[in-house]
Design a protein around this motif. Sequence first.
Motif, PDB file in Angstrom:
ATOM      1  N   LEU A   1       0.807  -1.341  -0.002  1.00 44.23           N
ATOM      2  CA  LEU A   1      -0.101   0.075  -0.052  1.00 44.23           C
ATOM      3  C   LEU A   1       0.840   1.287  -0.092  1.00 44.23           C
ATOM      4  O   LEU A   1       0.577   2.329  -0.811  1.00 44.23           O
ATOM      5  N   ALA A   2       1.755   1.256   0.872  1.00 44.86           N
ATOM      6  CA  ALA A   2       2.767   2.743   1.264  1.00 44.86           C
ATOM      7  C   ALA A   2       3.259   2.937  -0.164  1.00 44.86           C
ATOM      8  O   ALA A   2       3.796   3.869  -0.287  1.00 44.86           O
TER       9      ALA A   2
ATOM     10  N   GLY B   1       3.900   3.048  -3.556  1.00 50.00           N
ATOM     11  CA  GLY B   1       3.229   3.210  -4.751  1.00 50.00           C
ATOM     12  C   GLY B   1       3.772   3.786  -5.869  1.00 50.00           C
ATOM     13  O   GLY B   1       4.865   4.322  -5.885  1.00 50.00           O
ATOM     14  N   LEU B   2       2.930   4.421  -6.970  1.00 46.99           N
ATOM     15  CA  LEU B   2       3.445   5.144  -7.928  1.00 46.99           C
ATOM     16  C   LEU B   2       4.344   6.535  -7.672  1.00 46.99           C
ATOM     17  O   LEU B   2       5.295   7.053  -7.952  1.00 46.99           O
ATOM     18  N   GLY B   3       3.739   7.182  -6.390  1.00 41.92           N
ATOM     19  CA  GLY B   3       4.455   8.486  -6.045  1.00 41.92           C
ATOM     20  C   GLY B   3       5.842   8.068  -5.500  1.00 41.92           C
ATOM     21  O   GLY B   3       6.770   9.069  -5.688  1.00 41.92           O
ATOM     22  N   ASN B   4       6.258   6.966  -5.090  1.00 40.37           N
ATOM     23  CA  ASN B   4       7.548   6.786  -4.821  1.00 40.37           C
ATOM     24  C   ASN B   4       8.559   6.681  -6.048  1.00 40.37           C
ATOM     25  O   ASN B   4       9.952   7.143  -6.080  1.00 40.37           O
ATOM     26  N   VAL B   5       7.925   6.260  -7.019  1.00 40.85           N
ATOM     27  CA  VAL B   5       8.744   6.133  -8.442  1.00 40.85           C
ATOM     28  C   VAL B   5       8.759   7.412  -9.177  1.00 40.85           C
ATOM     29  O   VAL B   5       9.984   7.867  -9.732  1.00 40.85           O
ATOM     30  N   TRP B   6       7.714   8.105  -9.232  1.00 41.76           N
ATOM     31  CA  TRP B   6       7.904   9.215 -10.272  1.00 41.76           C
ATOM     32  C   TRP B   6       7.365  10.657  -9.535  1.00 41.76           C
ATOM     33  O   TRP B   6       7.716  11.660 -10.232  1.00 41.76           O
ATOM     34  N   ARG B   7       7.225  10.661  -8.221  1.00 43.08           N
ATOM     35  CA  ARG B   7       6.935  11.654  -7.694  1.00 43.08           C
ATOM     36  C   ARG B   7       8.034  12.422  -6.677  1.00 43.08           C
ATOM     37  O   ARG B   7       8.295  13.560  -6.793  1.00 43.08           O
ATOM     38  N   PHE B   8       8.559  11.323  -5.808  1.00 39.08           N
ATOM     39  CA  PHE B   8       9.623  11.796  -5.059  1.00 39.08           C
ATOM     40  C   PHE B   8      10.760  12.168  -5.479  1.00 39.08           C
ATOM     41  O   PHE B   8      11.138  13.326  -5.111  1.00 39.08           O
ATOM     42  N   PRO B   9      11.400  11.628  -6.750  1.00 40.15           N
ATOM     43  CA  PRO B   9      12.450  11.858  -7.285  1.00 40.15           C
ATOM     44  C   PRO B   9      12.703  13.601  -7.839  1.00 40.15           C
ATOM     45  O   PRO B   9      13.468  14.310  -7.887  1.00 40.15           O
ATOM     46  N   TYR B  10      11.277  13.629  -8.555  1.00 38.19           N
ATOM     47  CA  TYR B  10      11.082  14.952  -9.018  1.00 38.19           C
ATOM     48  C   TYR B  10      11.198  16.096  -8.108  1.00 38.19           C
ATOM     49  O   TYR B  10      11.324  17.042  -8.242  1.00 38.19           O
ATOM     50  N   LEU B  11      10.397  15.693  -6.997  1.00 34.32           N
ATOM     51  CA  LEU B  11      10.226  16.854  -5.849  1.00 34.32           C
ATOM     52  C   LEU B  11      11.834  17.222  -5.580  1.00 34.32           C
ATOM     53  O   LEU B  11      11.936  18.022  -4.742  1.00 34.32           O
ATOM     54  N   CYS B  12      12.371  16.132  -5.262  1.00 39.33           N
ATOM     55  CA  CYS B  12      13.980  16.199  -4.698  1.00 39.33           C
ATOM     56  C   CYS B  12      14.555  16.911  -5.733  1.00 39.33           C
ATOM     57  O   CYS B  12      15.128  18.073  -5.399  1.00 39.33           O
ATOM     58  N   TYR B  13      14.521  16.775  -7.096  1.00 45.74           N
ATOM     59  CA  TYR B  13      14.941  17.771  -7.837  1.00 45.74           C
ATOM     60  C   TYR B  13      14.523  19.306  -7.807  1.00 45.74           C
ATOM     61  O   TYR B  13      15.360  20.123  -7.711  1.00 45.74           O
ATOM     62  N   LYS B  14      13.231  19.315  -7.811  1.00 45.70           N
ATOM     63  CA  LYS B  14      12.339  20.762  -7.789  1.00 45.70           C
ATOM     64  C   LYS B  14      12.757  21.408  -6.755  1.00 45.70           C
ATOM     65  O   LYS B  14      12.993  22.753  -6.814  1.00 45.70           O
TER      66      LYS B  14
ATOM     67  N   ILE C   1       4.502  12.994   1.839  1.00 47.63           N
ATOM     68  CA  ILE C   1       4.405  11.966   3.041  1.00 47.63           C
ATOM     69  C   ILE C   1       3.104  11.414   2.885  1.00 47.63           C
ATOM     70  O   ILE C   1       2.812   9.915   2.970  1.00 47.63           O
ATOM     71  N   PHE C   2       2.050  12.319   3.338  1.00 53.98           N
ATOM     72  CA  PHE C   2       0.930  11.932   3.538  1.00 53.98           C
ATOM     73  C   PHE C   2       0.240  10.880   2.294  1.00 53.98           C
ATOM     74  O   PHE C   2      -0.379  10.089   2.455  1.00 53.98           O
ATOM     75  N   PHE C   3       0.448  11.404   1.144  1.00 51.18           N
ATOM     76  CA  PHE C   3      -0.013  10.527  -0.006  1.00 51.18           C
ATOM     77  C   PHE C   3       0.846   9.129  -0.221  1.00 51.18           C
ATOM     78  O   PHE C   3       0.259   8.067  -0.182  1.00 51.18           O
ATOM     79  N   SER C   4       2.236   9.143  -0.085  1.00 48.08           N
ATOM     80  CA  SER C   4       2.878   8.039  -0.234  1.00 48.08           C
ATOM     81  C   SER C   4       2.764   6.916   0.962  1.00 48.08           C
ATOM     82  O   SER C   4       2.736   5.827   0.762  1.00 48.08           O
ATOM     83  N   TYR C   5       2.395   7.613   2.222  1.00 45.41           N
ATOM     84  CA  TYR C   5       2.076   6.612   3.222  1.00 45.41           C
ATOM     85  C   TYR C   5       0.611   6.107   3.421  1.00 45.41           C
ATOM     86  O   TYR C   5       0.344   5.193   4.081  1.00 45.41           O
ATOM     87  N   GLY C   6      -0.145   6.597   2.342  1.00 46.07           N
ATOM     88  CA  GLY C   6      -1.594   6.270   2.350  1.00 46.07           C
ATOM     89  C   GLY C   6      -2.440   6.550   3.622  1.00 46.07           C
ATOM     90  O   GLY C   6      -3.411   5.974   4.129  1.00 46.07           O
ATOM     91  N   LEU C   7      -2.083   7.664   3.988  1.00 48.92           N
ATOM     92  CA  LEU C   7      -2.706   8.042   5.051  1.00 48.92           C
ATOM     93  C   LEU C   7      -3.984   8.653   5.058  1.00 48.92           C
ATOM     94  O   LEU C   7      -4.343   9.272   3.771  1.00 48.92           O
TER      95      LEU C   7
ATOM     96  N   VAL D   1      10.976   1.101   5.409  1.00 42.74           N
ATOM     97  CA  VAL D   1      11.170   0.773   3.994  1.00 42.74           C
ATOM     98  C   VAL D   1      10.211   1.609   3.037  1.00 42.74           C
ATOM     99  O   VAL D   1      11.037   1.635   1.794  1.00 42.74           O
ATOM    100  N   ASN D   2       9.645   2.398   3.337  1.00 41.85           N
ATOM    101  CA  ASN D   2       8.788   3.229   2.436  1.00 41.85           C
ATOM    102  C   ASN D   2       9.649   4.140   1.923  1.00 41.85           C
ATOM    103  O   ASN D   2       9.975   4.517   0.809  1.00 41.85           O
TER     104      ASN D   2
END
Length: 636
Positions: A74-75, A77-90, A330-336, A364-365
């Motif tokens: 659950l935790a 998801g796609l946000g770990n692969v396509w959103r987190f790296p971009y937010l780091c760069y941005k 964090i809230f999205f990627s952790y499924g809260l 792990v997340n």
Amino acid sequence: MYTNSASDGDGGGDVCKHESIEMSKELGHTTSLQSSSPTTTDTSNKQQLVKIEQLPDRGSWSSKMDFILSVVGLAIGLGNVWRFPYLCYKNGGGAFILPYIITLFLAGIPMFFMELALGQMLTIGGLGVFKIAPIFKGIGYAAAVMSCWMNVYYIVILAWAVFYFFMSMRADVPWRTCNNWWNTVNCVSQYERKNLHCWDKIINGTTQKVCSVSALNITSLELTDPVKEFWERRALQISHGIEEIGNIRWELAGTLLLVWILCYFCIWKGVKWTGKVVYFTALFPYVLLTILLVRGITLPGALEGIKFYIIPNFSKLTNSEVWIDAVTQIFFSYGLGLGTLVALGSYNKFTNNVYKDALIVCTVNSSTSMFAGFVIFSVIGFMAHEQQRPVADVAASGPGLAFLVYPSAVLQLPGSPMWSCLFFFMLLLIGLDSQFCTMEGFITAIIDEWPQLLRKRKEIFIAIVCALSYLVGLTCITQGGMYIFQILDSYAVSGFCLLWLIFFECVSISWCYGVDRFYDGIKDMIGYYPTVWWKFCWCVTTPAICLGVFFFNIVQWTPVKYLDYSYPWWAHAFGWFTALSSMLYIPLYMFWLWKRTPGELSEKIRALVRIDEDVTRLREKMLREAYAKEIEFNSL
């Protein structure tokens, strides 16, 4: 994921039945103390205990690893692969890690722990848990509505991924050349543009680069590439705006149906099938990520991409948007906030060490998010090297990363179809377990609310939910479906909706029910009190962060756009309707319940806001209610 003992007959159902028996003994003991006739009471208690054991069994995990992997699935998801790296760069590369980690410890992990503990403590889904503070039950309904919206649009991404997967299963990927029926005369590959004959020309008083393409003179701004044209003109066949819904894309309708069928058979019943699925869907993406990383770091230019990802730019930390991005990610990627974690936790044994589980999964997340960043940016660095462009010009987020950047990168890899198939298969697995776990949260909440009616008909109920969600989701795979998809993404499951839900959820437990009594309940489960840090977070930092970022989101809100397309007013009105359809449940339910409850102010507060029962007595009360509902149902 969980065992339905009525159909499986193995150990998971015994666990749940054992808990029912133990609570029945407590219930019988309490009743006997209140009775003046021991003989009558003994007979009554035996009958009552038999009846309680015959309640429809809601199931439980067959092993601890099933639970861990389901929550990981659950935790992550796609946000770990396509959103987190971009937010780091941005947001300053490695500097983004600082607000990310601060927010993680002040809000992310505390809420993750609270939701898992709440579900395990009361052994019920996202609607029933608010017996702990009845006036806040609207949170459960809001989460259920939000889950419905998410179930409809999130799975469309998986349908796109399956379409690309099937289109990659050929001698060469179809987005390499501009010789296809969907390509325009302006199509030129990014990797071939350096070979064009170009010159500078003054047009309307400005100097622009003009290139000769197929005997036509075209400005560089008008050039398109085969990857983008495949995405927009072949996969989506996108219209000019939301006003032009167009026809259903029947190829995508087929892939969407396939993914819904997979989702259904992942959750319909029993550990004999679901347990095996979660082992595969949660673990195999790590194998694929590792393979893609090994290939990525061996490509020319990969180091430049990784540097761009990790080298910190601390000047970005003064920007409030960086901190807002950290919280929402964090809230999205952790499924809260969606009730899913509550549902998954509710299938645990009461004495499971949920504290340790929460810390393991959170570690792990976040580690997976950072690991995925190396995978993605090694490939982006390679793309920048091949196209002779800065890394900043090729970095992208969301669908743009999955369906534009990576398909473009595989063009330069030997065996392009194989790498493309691996990538999109990984996207399917990563998204699938997030999808069916979110579905499980919704299904559990509804079935636990009406167990006598639905629990024995669970397979049929799930099939109906999947079918209706599929039919609604067809709107997102029409020719104008991308515009609807973005409206749902930007409004129905937006950051301010999630923050609204999580704020009230945290306040209902920490301030209304009482953080000390909640801590006592955790001690009953795991045998000791967790560190006082979590009390501080639940009472102070998490509500403050949710409230602060919520108002920042409102103040900084700008109307959503798709590239250069501006939505009409009625599309934004529909977007706000989808957002308010979940958010308004909380205040409206509070008002309705307060009005219909008789009594003085102090009596209402004790009945609705701050109940008298501790966790043990509340569990007994909930079991009595389940027993009473069973009798009422059988008498009809």
